[in-house]
Design an enzyme around this catalytic site. Structure first.
Site, PDB file in Angstrom:
ATOM      1  N   TYR A 159       0.849  -1.191   0.000  1.00  0.00           N
ATOM      2  CA  TYR A 159       0.000   0.000   0.000  1.00  0.00           C
ATOM      3  C   TYR A 159       0.889   1.247   0.000  1.00  0.00           C
ATOM      4  O   TYR A 159       0.616   2.234  -0.679  1.00  0.00           O
ATOM      5  CB  TYR A 159      -0.912   0.071   1.225  1.00  0.00           C
ATOM      6  CG  TYR A 159      -1.597  -1.209   1.649  1.00  0.00           C
ATOM      7  CD1 TYR A 159      -1.806  -2.265   0.762  1.00  0.00           C
ATOM      8  CD2 TYR A 159      -2.061  -1.366   2.954  1.00  0.00           C
ATOM      9  CE1 TYR A 159      -2.431  -3.439   1.167  1.00  0.00           C
ATOM     10  CE2 TYR A 159      -2.689  -2.525   3.364  1.00  0.00           C
ATOM     11  CZ  TYR A 159      -2.861  -3.566   2.480  1.00  0.00           C
ATOM     12  OH  TYR A 159      -3.475  -4.706   2.900  1.00  0.00           O
ATOM     13  N   GLU A 209      11.924  -8.428   1.535  1.00  0.00           N
ATOM     14  CA  GLU A 209      12.223  -8.411   2.974  1.00  0.00           C
ATOM     15  C   GLU A 209      13.443  -9.281   3.236  1.00  0.00           C
ATOM     16  O   GLU A 209      13.764 -10.169   2.442  1.00  0.00           O
ATOM     17  CB  GLU A 209      11.079  -9.044   3.767  1.00  0.00           C
ATOM     18  CG  GLU A 209       9.925  -8.157   4.102  1.00  0.00           C
ATOM     19  CD  GLU A 209       8.834  -8.916   4.849  1.00  0.00           C
ATOM     20  OE1 GLU A 209       7.689  -8.456   4.783  1.00  0.00           O
ATOM     21  OE2 GLU A 209       9.116  -9.966   5.468  1.00  0.00           O
ATOM     22  N   HIS A 247      21.368 -24.692  10.843  1.00  0.00           N
ATOM     23  CA  HIS A 247      22.152 -24.257   9.694  1.00  0.00           C
ATOM     24  C   HIS A 247      21.588 -24.757   8.378  1.00  0.00           C
ATOM     25  O   HIS A 247      22.008 -24.309   7.325  1.00  0.00           O
ATOM     26  CB  HIS A 247      23.588 -24.771   9.826  1.00  0.00           C
ATOM     27  CG  HIS A 247      24.254 -24.339  11.088  1.00  0.00           C
ATOM     28  ND1 HIS A 247      24.962 -23.156  11.177  1.00  0.00           N
ATOM     29  CD2 HIS A 247      24.294 -24.901  12.315  1.00  0.00           C
ATOM     30  CE1 HIS A 247      25.432 -23.024  12.413  1.00  0.00           C
ATOM     31  NE2 HIS A 247      25.039 -24.061  13.120  1.00  0.00           N
TER      32      HIS A 247
END
Lengths: 290, 381, 381, 290
Positions: A159, A209, A247
């Site tokens: 948005y 992100e 890991h």
């Protein structure tokens, strides 16, 4: 045409009788979306916002010609409803809910891909094509028609980017929330491909992100296949790390999934990396994208 | 949810994976008693939920009761990467011939479980992955076909191991895979998986991270999800249903959406310091934002609060009522800047303004944080 | 392994399927006590492992304590299709609005689980299948895709039911399917599944047959597999590891292979009467055949024994040693005819002949049984 | 050529180091079968009856060119070993062991069919082509080369029928044990099709049993597709019934699976139904099958 939603899109709302389902149906209709049916097992025969409700997707498709579905179903029931929807022949599915177990998402993803269904989410605000319609929860006021595509891992950041562009009169062709879960129904590169092929899109902004490897893999696709300009913003530079355990993920990826690693991969693919959302405006103007 | 090493070891043991003799101690005296039963030397391992614990001083070897007393005392009063050590695991110390690596996780990109093995286990496993990829092998599991032991045998043969190790290791993989299914694990890992002088295997460390979204359907005993959070503010966040991460700055943050929250932090961090990350998710109500205000202000010395929300799925006008009520009831004086856009935004602005909140109506978070910086600058003591 | 109705009902109840209030009685007094707690009228159901129990008089309704005493006493001293009634289930009697049918089994031909439903449940369900196939619907489950509840909803819609029943019934199907997976069921069935006046469902009968080959990997409480066999000879067969079926004739049979055993019975039955069916499976040893001889001769009045074995996977010369030892130790006088062909047949014949067994060396079982008939005829008293 | 086994068949024995595996390897070799490799995980590097043992099917195939496999693996391990064998590229698998859980057999069946593998069993004596070789446990002395095919649900009855034919100098092209479990890896009709196509087979005997619906379904195939003469014997007329519980099986089949029902279906398809095994001899002579 535009990406995923066009004039022929006839939307089915699953979980339409729920609190969020009914409110969002209202907003989708108000935005001009052709919402033709709702499904809630056991509530067939009723209406929500004037939209007929059915007990099954099969009936809804048969009676209304619905060909796309948006989910507002409680997380625990999403997998079952999703498979039902694929079997009923729906070819576009938007899964809005969050907190769906990842092993359910895995099953949904594989079934959809196997059956040729384009599904996005979970944990997505959905898809919005300004002036055409929306499937999901995006607040319409921030969007305006134009020729920039946006693909975002974060709902609210999509948005933000649309609003920033709209403020400088740069419109959007389609805004797609790709979903924020560890496994998503379609990967970033698949969605980029739709924008690359779309005649109504002249450039694409990726809103990424920290974590995972969607952006790194997309960089490979962009280098090989994208001809349109691409900008990218990666949130989470300041996010606290260091609590990670295990890991295996990092070993498979061969990448740390850090903001820097993603930015580097994208830059190497010719993508303009934006330092802050507000820079999206200048980028669009520079590339004469409207 | 991440399990503590001792919790994961218990689960591994139940499934038949060989694990060391051990006991959990919360005091030096308990540690002494356990070590007495196991026999010296013993290993003391701080039970804190961070990676890289060993390199950070969380693992010690005690060769005698005197040494144990000193080390246990030291560990139980220390912090590892900011987390206080409340429990230590006292383990038998075994003779290590070789350290292997075994991890099972979800490959997010292909959407499949993946099993990763290496003949070079230990703390530097990620270095091995980069520098000696031939010592790592992995196999993806088709979600509809499922896992079968022959897949492990085939995987391990690629590492050029002798058959005896392949057989034993393949059993451990099958057991760990079953655990990963039953416990809906995002990560199940043994590093190192130790080869003993007699050729047997021993899981001397254990990682198990459970998919939070699936916890309600795991019908197996599990530790309490809230109690385990060390940080009281983060625990409070869980209780009220938001994601709260405690940071060391002084600018409070309330955001809807993780991406927007992260972007806000990134921008704040350019010339101020965030006190927290707080993400509401899609369930905003007046009460929720009232509680969020309270949570953010639990931390002393907050100089300002930035609220950054969108009205998509969230009724932001409801949220605004909660913020306004909190400000009035608690007579909040510090500056509060809010950016609230989307469905019913005008109504939202009205409510916030009448409570004294500085409302920014531009879209870019950058602009709102500029306003915040001005106010904090003005307000600086 | 077939479970008794009461055992299956307990499992169904644990999984959440609605079942009647009930209690298990082994004496008339227990039945009286249970009925008193439930309230009259009650249904008394003989717990015997045969189909068609109702039509054979194994189900009664008692309206009063006096009637219950009489009926319970009668049932507990009766036999149903040859099986003594040792236990009766005392159940609440509910008002039945409709009887549905639900069955889950393995479709052997396509090799997939199949769910079968009908709106016309009850004892005549197989007639319904023939005469009104539109009242039956079924769906096969893809073994790699698995079962999901929407499959049941879709199946039930085909029967033209109202949504309320579809929702409730679909839940029962999901629960029964989960049972069929967890218990490795060959058959899981509810017939009838009763619709109550309030629209609720109730499973008033329960069939659960477990795959014997999978029992060892079902980690759930199960009744003992051997104890439940009513017939002591059949139980003894299970104990020694052979399949023994008790029949009412006087010609003993020992065969390797079920098909060969059945063919032998079919031929014997042309003019004699088999006393038993006995199939050794592929694990013949001297000891096993020694025990088989003993088992066959446990039944009184055996007039002759026919042994029909092949040396493929079985070492028939070893088996022959066991037979010979038994004959000598027990001084068996009745005629024994043996056909034993395959690997090491000559050695086998030698051993049997020296023990007085009539060895037939032709291949056809018909020929061997002709020889048997001659001997029995000669031997007739 | 012959059905399933011919000169190019290179047999792998799985579970070769077990008691039964090693004995049966001896008999298979003695019969002239090309047994080229054995597999028992953990026993690689040893030999049984002069045959090299490997730890995995993959290695055995690579080192010896094995292209067919016969199983003497304990029931609990068969599923895993079977999938391994399919993945290793073996196209013919004979599963001798009994007592394999039916849900394991279901998985094996579907995987084999999906991957184009011809598998038979479980609970089968295997396959024997007189004079060419055998995979399984059939006792060689009872068989002789010729042109009659036998397919049997029962192991020992297949020996009986072969022996009865051999006694009157009627030889067999191939004898196949189809397996006796509720679910088998290949259905009777699939095996019949091989014999119909086989140039070395002039007629086929089906040895069936009470229960299931293999024979009824095969009758349909015979009516539609078989040109060669077929005879059938169904064992179990005298078998005690009446303990059956549960109706689901009968409802799906629409048939009781009785001896009479099977005989009727086969007769209607033009099959000669034999009242007793011994009649196989006359039938073969009547049809001049040698």
């Amino acid at each position: 045409m535009s990406v995923l939603i066009d004039d022929s899109t006839r939307v089915l709302v699953q979980g339409i009788t729920g609190r969020i389902g009914s409110v969002q149906t209202h907003w989708m209709l108000e935005y001009g979306t052709k919402v033709v049916a709702g499904v809630t097992p056991g509530k067939g025969g009723t209406e929500v916002e004037g939209v007929p409700v059915f007990n099954s997707v099969e009936e809804a498709v048969k009676e209304t010609g619905a060909n796309a579905s948006v989910f507002f179903v409680p997380a625990a029931f999403v997998l079952d409803a999703f498979l039902e929807t694929v079997d009923a022949g729906i070819k576009l599915i938007v899964v809005v809910p969050e907190h769906i177990p990842v092993r359910d998402v895995i099953k949904m993803r594989h079934y959809a891909i196997e059956k040729g269904v384009f599904a996005i989410g979970p944990t997505t605000p959905g898809i919005l094509s300004p002036g055409k319609g929306k499937m999901g929860i995006m607040p319409a006021s921030l969007f305006r028609p134009g020729r920039v595509g946006i693909i975002s891992r974060s709902g609210t950041l999509s948005y933000e980017f649309a609003g920033i562009l709209s403020e400088v009169n740069v419109g959007q062709s389609t805004v797609v929330g790709m979903g924020a879960d560890p496994v998503i129904l379609r990967n970033l590169a698949d969605i980029l491909e739709l924008f690359e092929r779309d005649n109504d899109t002249d450039g694409v902004i990726i809103v990424g992100e920290v974590g995972g490897e969607q952006e790194e893999k997309a960089a490979g696709f962009i280098a090989r296949r994208m001809t349109k300009p691409v900008a990218a913003y990666i949130a989470g530079r300041y996010s606290p790390q260091g609590k990670r355990m295990g890991h295996a993920g990092a070993i498979i990826r061969g990448s740390a999934g850090t903001v820097e690693a993603k930015q580097e991969a994208l830059r190497a693919a010719g993508v303009e990396v934006l330092d802050s959302p507000i820079h999206a405006a200048q980028w669009a103007i520079k590339h004469k994208l409207r | 949810m991440r399990l503590h090493e001792h919790e994961a070891l218990d689960i591994f043991e139940q499934m038949g994976i060989p694990v060391p003799r051990r006991g959990l101690a919360t005091t030096m005296h308990e540690a002494l008693h356990i070590a007495g039963e196991i026999g010296y030397p013993v290993i003391l391992k701080a039970q804190v939920l961070v990676g890289g614990r060993g390199l950070a001083g969380g693992i010690k070897v005690a060769h005698s009761p005197d040494e144990l007393k000193e080390l246990a005392e030291g560990l139980l009063t220390s912090e590892i990467k900011g987390l206080p050590v409340r429990k230590i695991l006292v383990c038998e110390k075994v003779e290590i011939q070789k350290e292997l690596y075994l991890g099972i996780t979800i490959d997010g990109y292909s959407g499949r479980p993946v099993i990763v093995v290496s003949t070079e286990g230990g703390v530097l496993i990620e270095e091995t992955a980069k520098n000696a990829p031939e010592k790592i092998a992995s196999i993806h599991i088709d979600p509809s076909f499922g896992y079968y032991p022959y897949k492990s045998r085939s995987l391990l043969r690629r590492l050029g191991l002798e058959q005896k190790i392949i057989s034993a290791w393949s059993d451990v993989i099958s057991q760990l895979y079953t655990i990963s299914i039953r416990y809906e694990a995002l990560i199940a890992e043994i590093n190192p998986l130790v080869v003993l002088p007699n050729g047997g295997l021993l899981a001397v460390d254990a990682v198990l991270e459970i998919d939070d979204s699936a916890i309600s359907r795991i019908h197996l005993p599990l530790p309490d999800r809230f109690e385990r959070m060390e940080n009281p503010l983060e625990r409070r966040g869980r209780e009220i249903g938001v994601t709260y991460v405690d940071l060391d700055g002084d600018i409070g943050l309330i955001s809807s959406g993780a991406g927007l929250g992260m972007a806000s932090m990134d921008i704040i961090a350019k010339n101020m310091r965030p006190a927290n990350f707080l993400e509401t998710g899609g369930g905003i109500t007046a009460d929720l934002l009232y509680r969020c205000m309270d949570l953010v202000l639990m931390k002393p010395n907050i100089r300002a609060i930035f609220i950054n929300v969108y009205g998509g799925i969230n009724p932001i006008h409801e949220g605004a009522k909660g913020v306004a009520r909190y400000i009035k009831e608690h007579k909040v004086k510090i500056p509060i800047v809010a950016k609230a856009l989307g469905n019913r935004q005008e109504e939202t602005w009205e409510i916030l303004r009448s409570a004294g909140v500085h409302v920014v109506t531009e879209t870019a978070t950058e602009k709102a944080i500029e306003r915040l910086y001005e106010l904090v600058g003005t307000n600086r003591e």
